[in-house]
Design a protein around this motif. Structure first.
Motif, PDB file in Angstrom:
ATOM      1  N   ARG A   1      -0.520   8.203   9.248  1.00 47.33           N
ATOM      2  CA  ARG A   1      -1.146   6.906   9.486  1.00 47.33           C
ATOM      3  C   ARG A   1      -0.909   5.950   8.306  1.00 47.33           C
ATOM      4  O   ARG A   1      -0.892   6.372   7.147  1.00 47.33           O
ATOM      5  N   ASP A   2      -0.751   4.680   8.654  1.00 51.55           N
ATOM      6  CA  ASP A   2      -0.768   3.610   7.655  1.00 51.55           C
ATOM      7  C   ASP A   2      -2.204   3.111   7.581  1.00 51.55           C
ATOM      8  O   ASP A   2      -2.705   2.477   8.514  1.00 51.55           O
TER       9      ASP A   2
ATOM     10  N   SER B   1      -2.360  -0.238  11.192  1.00 47.65           N
ATOM     11  CA  SER B   1      -2.117   0.838  12.165  1.00 47.65           C
ATOM     12  C   SER B   1      -0.801   0.659  12.916  1.00 47.65           C
ATOM     13  O   SER B   1      -0.257   1.622  13.467  1.00 47.65           O
ATOM     14  N   ILE B   2      -0.275  -0.578  12.929  1.00 49.79           N
ATOM     15  CA  ILE B   2       0.998  -0.815  13.619  1.00 49.79           C
ATOM     16  C   ILE B   2       2.118  -0.001  12.980  1.00 49.79           C
ATOM     17  O   ILE B   2       3.066   0.416  13.646  1.00 49.79           O
TER      18      ILE B   2
ATOM     19  N   ARG C   1       4.280   1.017  -1.689  1.00 48.60           N
ATOM     20  CA  ARG C   1       2.867   0.776  -1.994  1.00 48.60           C
ATOM     21  C   ARG C   1       2.234  -0.269  -1.087  1.00 48.60           C
ATOM     22  O   ARG C   1       1.006  -0.351  -0.986  1.00 48.60           O
ATOM     23  N   SER C   2       3.080  -1.081  -0.426  1.00 44.14           N
ATOM     24  CA  SER C   2       2.522  -2.090   0.476  1.00 44.14           C
ATOM     25  C   SER C   2       2.050  -1.470   1.789  1.00 44.14           C
ATOM     26  O   SER C   2       1.414  -2.142   2.605  1.00 44.14           O
ATOM     27  N   LYS C   3       2.394  -0.219   1.980  1.00 40.59           N
ATOM     28  CA  LYS C   3       1.981   0.500   3.182  1.00 40.59           C
ATOM     29  C   LYS C   3       1.001   1.599   2.787  1.00 40.59           C
ATOM     30  O   LYS C   3       1.049   2.118   1.668  1.00 40.59           O
ATOM     31  N   GLY C   4       0.165   1.949   3.704  1.00 41.97           N
ATOM     32  CA  GLY C   4      -0.915   2.877   3.376  1.00 41.97           C
ATOM     33  C   GLY C   4      -0.672   4.300   3.799  1.00 41.97           C
ATOM     34  O   GLY C   4      -1.593   4.973   4.279  1.00 41.97           O
ATOM     35  N   TYR C   5       0.568   4.785   3.613  1.00 42.97           N
ATOM     36  CA  TYR C   5       0.841   6.175   3.968  1.00 42.97           C
ATOM     37  C   TYR C   5       0.252   7.136   2.937  1.00 42.97           C
ATOM     38  O   TYR C   5      -0.210   8.225   3.283  1.00 42.97           O
ATOM     39  N   ILE C   6       0.304   6.737   1.678  1.00 42.17           N
ATOM     40  CA  ILE C   6      -0.273   7.545   0.602  1.00 42.17           C
ATOM     41  C   ILE C   6      -1.361   6.710  -0.059  1.00 42.17           C
ATOM     42  O   ILE C   6      -1.091   5.638  -0.615  1.00 42.17           O
TER      43      ILE C   6
END
Length: 305
Positions: free
Chosen positions: A241-242, A246-247, A279-284
């Motif tokens: 998940r991001d 969520s997209i 870092r702009s995405k919320g995978y980690i």
């Protein structure tokens, strides 16, 4: 109604292999006929713990053969035996057996009121007596029978396909992702359907995806305990998940039959490390990676032996 009550058709084919259960040979066939006997019964023979007898008679210009069950006085009062059988006549010239049976493979039910079944018009006497056909040669002939008792063993295998089984999500959480200690991680084992599963994660990839992508696999635990030729089907979906949008959530859906020699399936290139580390995405988030696997459909097999 006429179609339902019609007499079954008789199928006649030839084969090389002799009958498996009993052969009844007659020498000096003409002398037997001259005695005036209408029928002759063979000795009893055993088939699957049942005693059977072969009965030959001449009926209205035809050779007739019947199969009779013996010693029924020792059976339980409500006994029943279901049988499929075929008769044989040896072609002595061509060394082949004429095989004769009802073409629709009807199962015959033997019980207290019906202890014999057969074919009244097995072969015409004219055809049988013609020497060139090979059935009666030097006044000798041979008949045979194969008997197959339809007996329930109680053995049963039941395959069921379960959609959206209970507790079908496996979650793996890797903390301190930036300083991984192992190349390969596995989730806790989880029972879904009748099988045990685990999620296998390679944070830096494996094989062709090494240092390129996150590799994720679904593993069947204790696959070595499957019976010979045993297999388990699973349709599954991986997910990262991001947390910010969520997209951008990444998913991978596939299906496979798992066996003792093929215990894991998945994706080597599930998500590129470049996207995963963005870092702009919320995978980690907080240096923690969370990977999920949903088992959407799973097969279950139950054996009753």
């Amino acid at each position: 109604m006429e179609e339902f009550l019609r007499k079954p058709e008789i199928r006649r084919i030839t084969r090389d292999v002799p009958p498996a259960h009993y052969i009844f040979s007659i020498e000096s066939f003409s002398l037997l006929v001259d005695t005036g006997v209408e029928k002759y019964e063979s000795h009893a023979f055993d088939v699957q713990n049942y005693k059977c007898g072969n009965k030959k008679s001449n009926g209205e210009g035809f050779i007739s053969l019947y199969l009779q069950i013996e010693d029924t006085q020792y059976f339980p009062r409500t006994w029943e035996v279901n049988v499929n059988f075929r008769f044989f006549i040896l072609d002595q010239i061509r060394d082949k057996y004429l095989t004769i049976e009802e073409s629709d493979g009807v199962i015959k039910r033997y019980y207290q009121m019906k202890t014999e079944w057969g074919i009244a018009q097995l072969l015409s006497l004219d055809h049988f007596n013609e020497t060139s056909n090979g059935y009666l040669v030097d006044d000798c002939c041979s008949f045979g029978v194969e008997v197959f008792v339809i007996k329930q063993t109680g053995k049963l295998e039941r395959l069921s396909m379960m959609k959206q089984p209970p507790n079908n999500t496996i979650t793996f959480q890797l903390q301190n992702y930036s300083v991984p200690f192992y190349e390969r991680y596995t989730s806790d084992v989880q029972t879904i359907g009748d099988s045990k599963w685990e999620l296998i994660v390679y944070p830096r990839g494996i094989g062709t995806a090494k240092n390129i992508a996150l590799s994720v696999f679904l593993g069947l635990v204790e696959a070595q305990k499957l019976p010979p030729k045993g297999k388990v089907y699973a349709k599954y979906k991986f997910r990262v998940r991001d947390s910010f949008n969520s997209i951008n959530t990444r998913e991978f859906t596939d299906s496979a039959w798992f066996t003792a020699s093929a215990i894991g399936f998945g994706s080597r290139h599930f998500i590129s490390l470049r996207d995963l580390h963005d870092r702009s995405k919320g995978y980690i988030v907080n240096d923690t990676l969370i990977v999920e696997a949903d088992i959407i459909i799973v097969s279950n097999v139950k054996l009753f032996l």
